[in-house]
Design an enzyme around this catalytic site. Structure first.
Site, PDB file in Angstrom:
ATOM      1  N   THR A 119     -30.293  12.008   9.850  1.00  0.00           N
ATOM      2  CA  THR A 119     -31.043  12.598   8.736  1.00  0.00           C
ATOM      3  C   THR A 119     -32.337  13.248   9.198  1.00  0.00           C
ATOM      4  OG1 THR A 119     -30.105  11.017   7.198  1.00  0.00           O
ATOM      5  CG2 THR A 119     -32.145  12.031   6.530  1.00  0.00           C
ATOM      6  N   THR A 192     -29.895   6.663  10.795  1.00  0.00           N
ATOM      7  CA  THR A 192     -30.361   5.299  10.517  1.00  0.00           C
ATOM      8  C   THR A 192     -29.241   4.286  10.298  1.00  0.00           C
ATOM      9  OG1 THR A 192     -30.551   5.806   8.171  1.00  0.00           O
ATOM     10  CG2 THR A 192     -32.540   6.045   9.515  1.00  0.00           C
ATOM     11  N   ASP A 193     -28.041   4.741   9.914  1.00  0.00           N
ATOM     12  CA  ASP A 193     -27.001   3.778   9.545  1.00  0.00           C
ATOM     13  C   ASP A 193     -26.746   2.743  10.638  1.00  0.00           C
ATOM     14  OD1 ASP A 193     -26.687   4.877   7.100  1.00  0.00           O
ATOM     15  OD2 ASP A 193     -24.511   5.179   7.256  1.00  0.00           O
TER      16      ASP A 193
END
Lengths: 466, 455
Positions: A119, A192-193
């Site tokens: 992101t 970030t996941d």
């Protein structure tokens, strides 16, 4: 300017556009049922009706107009044509090249940046209507001019651009090797996941050259992982504060900061970040900016954008010397979750597939269904006998597992399953891959799994929920 | 008398009406639309950053907010959810709100797009936590979209459905506080074309559009639930967008005042004859070291500075009244205020009142200026604020001899207006990527058309 055939529109529409020599980004005139509209022809997003033309009107609004019998589309010839066509010569959605030419201040501390996607490197994608992950690092750095006051980013390495859910241990190896080549502190931008998986992998794979694989790891320099929960094309993006604080950590001489950690928002406010140990961190919210929380301990440090750093961890002097990447990793490891009614024969499948280690995320202290109809005990015993290492963590996330408190725990323990203290499931999974990459000897695997190499097991369970 | 004046002026005016809808919950989440009566439970602080427009440029209004470098504080209420605090993506659009908007579009004989695209309109003044306002075009005006008035037809340009912004609570020294309970209330916007020919017609159009909206039975009532923006320009002037007119009775005054303001600015331009030189900014803090003016004295004492610009030939003009109650000096002060400072002092003012006569005498001497010709404008503030503000004032003064600038202004309660920011460009819109486009089913639309209220 994009050709009509790459626009995402239906074949019928592409033919009509080609026939009128109309390209994406051009100003067009559409006549339909007595209504005339002019605007810029946008590419078709995948969602929705492919027979629907997307026009950006002069007001800035996009509208979809279905191309039906009687709909006419032609090039527009209104006075605005010149101005708008000049603007759209830049590829849609890309920043003007001239914007990206900026220079770093050579008097500032040198830092290397490894950009891997996510992101933080995302912006609007006109094709999918979703978020576009191929932003060049220069583009998101452009949005944070303050960085020039803090760091001198001497190299920007972009080994790949991936959403973090698409990464696996091969990617961790690439990141570890790239990091180890840097003589400067490293900032790694990442989705970030699964950022906490990568953080754990780097915590195990990176160490000072003088250390052995099964000893406590230390690093000569900070390795700061950073992501964003709001893409960089938004005014409210969290990327800027995260990058600024990550830079503050990277250039700091405080010895406790020379380790692998994640630096992201400490709260919902754009106020400060936490620098959290790479083996005690977890993504705890789908969308909040402060999604990464230290589990069962305080963050290593709290960091403010103006450079103030509050360290919660004492550490001796930093070791000098080189950093190495030891990327031996056994991919044949898996995570299973034990829950009411869960199917223990999943273990049998993994054994058959040649897996060498499994982390079972048990309930409470690290239970599996024991006297239930579908008891896991027999399958676990069988798996261990066939040579698998089975580690037990808890799905409570917070707290330490225990092999003795209840009878069922002891039964599990007697089978040979190893309760892994308060190690987080994801970290245990990564560590097991690392350990099995180095040895397959059960006792050695067990010994190293229970020995903290990079702070993955806390010495004492202390009072904090952050 | 005014009628006669407007008869000869080529004035262009269009209005936009914003009406909050009473449809149960917010546009992109399930929170109630009523303002909270409870105390805030939490505050969140944020900053906004500049973003690239869809076509690769930066919107001037957006860049301006960044230059101001403000911080935003949001009051979170028990009824506030993560969508409002920009901590969660939007939920699907409120269908009831969409239905009301489509009905209004049909009542106005607008064309309805086959696919409605939710857009993000860049808003960096902090009034939206996400940095943009979600908005969608639901109706495109046709030849048959108009309002009949006693002075002729006024065509409807477009109809949008959008989110209400957060309510401003206070603004102090670079920190703006907003309440999140207002953010996200569904708002319908009807914009007219620039067909309005007089201030009285502007009021009549606003009144009639208000009636039309009320006929849906789905609009909120009460103060602040409806407001008008007025786009206005006179021949030779510029397009100015006046935001947030809440009182219908003020529309006429505001339009009259804006016409007067632009005309007066054109007169000043003519008087200056195409040239005006501005000197500075100078740091004149030292000159004011022994000032008798308490205000400036205490600013310097607390580490502030005094910055000055000199406008050649502007003496006397600063007290020109642009419209009733608004001198050119006050107009310039608005630019300074918009950049975060409390105001400015200039040589057309009563300097004795401020005990500043001697200080200015010294300035005239020091810079070898002509008291009968050169106007001096000073700002006393914290350095960063003063620098930003004096630059803004200097650029505005330079424009006096060139043109009336296009800008966004906000309505004051006395019918005058003040500068708030540059006019936003088309680049402030880009698609809302968190939600897919809404396909409008023709059968649904036909069914809706049969259910329209009498307008």
């Amino acid at each position: 300017m994009a050709k009509a055939k790459d626009s995402g529109y239906s074949e019928r529409l592409v033919r009509a556009l080609s026939h009128g020599r109309i390209e994406i980004g051009q100003r067009v005139r559409i006549e339909k049922a007595g209504c005339v509209l002019e605007g810029i022809l946008m590419p078709r997003i995948e969602a929705g009706d492919r027979d629907c033309l997307i026009i950006k009107l002069d007001s800035g609004y996009n509208v979809g107009i279905r191309f039906e019998a009687g709909t006419k589309i032609s090039k527009a010839l209104t006075p605005e044509v010149k101005r708008i066509e000049a603007e759209s010569k830049i590829e849609l959605g890309k920043i003007k090249e001239s914007f990206l030419k900026f220079e770093w201040d050579p008097t500032k501390p040198k830092v290397s940046l490894i950009a891997t996607g996510g992101t933080i490197a995302s912006r609007v994608d006109y094709k999918t209507g979703g978020v576009y992950m191929l932003m060049r690092p220069e583009e998101f750095l452009y949005n944070v001019p303050e960085l020039r006051e803090i760091v001198n980013i001497t190299e920007i390495i972009n080994p790949f651009n991936k959403a973090s859910e698409d990464m696996d241990s091969d990617d961790w190896k690439v990141i570890a090797k790239t990091t180890s080549k840097s003589k400067n502190p490293v900032i790694i931008t990442h989705g970030t996941d699964t950022l906490h998986f990568t953080a754990a992998a780097l915590s195990f794979m990176l160490r000072s050259k003088s250390e052995k694989w099964d000893e406590t790891h230390t690093l000569p320099l900070p390795v700061v992982l950073v992501g964003a929960q709001r893409s960089s094309d938004r005014g409210s993006s969290d990327a800027a504060l995260n990058l600024i604080c990550a830079s503050r950590i990277a250039v700091s001489k405080i010895s406790a900061l020379a380790q692998v950690g994640i630096c992201m928002h400490a709260s919902e406010s754009d106020e400060k970040c936490y620098f959290i140990r790479g083996t005690r961190v977890r993504k705890m919210h789908t969308s909040r900016r402060d999604t990464f929380r230290p589990i069962g301990e305080l963050p290593i440090a709290e960091v403010w954008p103006d450079g103030k750093i509050l360290v919660h961890e004492e550490k001796g002097e930093r070791k000098g010397g080189a950093m190495i990447a030891d990327t031996k990793f056994d991919k044949k490891v898996a995570i299973l979750k034990a829950y009411p009614g869960s199917e223990p024969r999943m273990l049998r499948f993994l054994v058959k597939e040649g897996y060498n280690g499994i982390i079972i995320e048990g309930t409470g202290f690290g239970h599996v269904p024991t006297f239930a109809k579908k008891s896991w005990i027999d399958e676990i015993s069988r798996a261990i006998k066939s040579g698998l290492f089975i580690g037990i963590t808890s799905q409570t996330i917070y707290g330490r597992t225990n092999p003795y408190v209840y009878r069922n725990l002891r039964i599990l323990n007697e089978c040979g399953a190893v309760h892994l203290e308060d190690m987080l499931t994801e970290v245990a999974y990564v560590k097991l891959g690392y350990v099995l990459g180095h040895t397959k000897k059960f006792e050695k695997v067990k010994e190293v799994m229970l020995k903290p190499l990079a702070g993955e097991i806390t010495r004492c369970s202390r009072q904090f929920l952050v | 008398m005014l009628k006669a004046v407007f008869g000869v002026i080529n004035m262009k005016c269009g209005i936009e009406i914003h009406q909050r809808l009473a449809v149960g919950h917010k546009l992109f989440c399930n929170c109630p639309c009523e303002l909270s009566e409870q105390k805030p439970t939490q505050t969140i602080k944020r900053r906004m950053r500049v973003t690239m427009g869809e076509l690769g440029g930066i919107d001037p209004a957006a860049a301006y907010e960044i230059i101001r470098g403000r911080e935003y504080k949001y009051l979170v209420f028990p009824e506030t959810c993560f969508v409002e605090s920009d901590d969660e993506p939007p939920r699907p659009v409120n269908n009831d709100a969409l239905e009301v908007a489509l009905k209004v579009a049909l009542m106005c004989n607008c064309n309805i797009p086959d696919e409605i695209h939710i857009m993000r309109k860049t808003v960096l003044d902090g009034s939206n936590t996400s940095g943009f306002q979600r908005t969608m075009l639901v109706g495109i005006g046709t030849e048959n979209s108009y309002i009949d008035t006693s002075e002729g037809k006024v065509r409807i340009k477009d109809i949008n459905l959008e989110e209400e912004s957060a309510g401003i609570v206070e603004e102090t020294d670079g920190l703006v506080t907003y309440r999140l309970d207002r953010l996200g209330i569904p708002l319908i916007e009807i914009g007219t074309k620039a067909d309005i020919k007089s201030p009285s017609q502007a009021k009549e159009v606003a009144l009639k559009l208000g009636w039309l909206l009320r006929s849906t039975g789905k609009v909120m009532r009460g103060i602040g639930t409806i407001r008008q923006d007025i786009n206005i320009s006179v021949e030779g002037g510029a397009r100015v967008e006046i935001k947030g007119v809440q009182e219908l009775d003020l529309i006429e005054d505001i339009a009259k005042n804006e016409i007067a303001r632009q005309q007066k600015l054109l007169d000043i331009k003519k008087f200056l004859g195409g040239s005006l030189s501005v000197l500075g900014p100078y740091d004149v803090t030292e000159n004011f070291a022994g000032t008798k003016c308490k205000l400036i004295g205490s600013t310097i004492k607390s580490g502030g500075v005094v910055l000055a610009v000199v406008a050649k030939g502007l003496v006397g003009l600063l007290k020109t009244e642009l419209c009733p109650g608004k001198t050119l000096g006050r107009e310039l002060a608005d630019y300074a205020k918009a950049h975060g400072c409390k105001g400015l002092i200039h040589t057309d003012e009563d300097l004795e009142k401020y005990s500043l006569v001697e200080d200015f005498e010294k300035l005239y001497e020091k810079y070898n200026l002509n008291k009968l010709y050169d106007a001096i404008i000073i700002i006393a503030e914290r350095r960063d604020v003063a620098e930003r503000a004096i630059k803004a004032v200097a650029s505005r003064i330079k424009l006096l001899s060139e043109r009336v600038p296009e800008e966004t202004r906000v309505a004051n309660l006395d019918g005058t207006t003040r500068y708030t920011r540059p006019l936003p460009g088309g680049e402030r819109m880009y698609p809302e990527t968190d939600l897919p486009p809404i396909v409008i089913d023709k059968d649904y639309l036909h069914a809706l058309a049969r259910k329209l209220p009498e307008s």
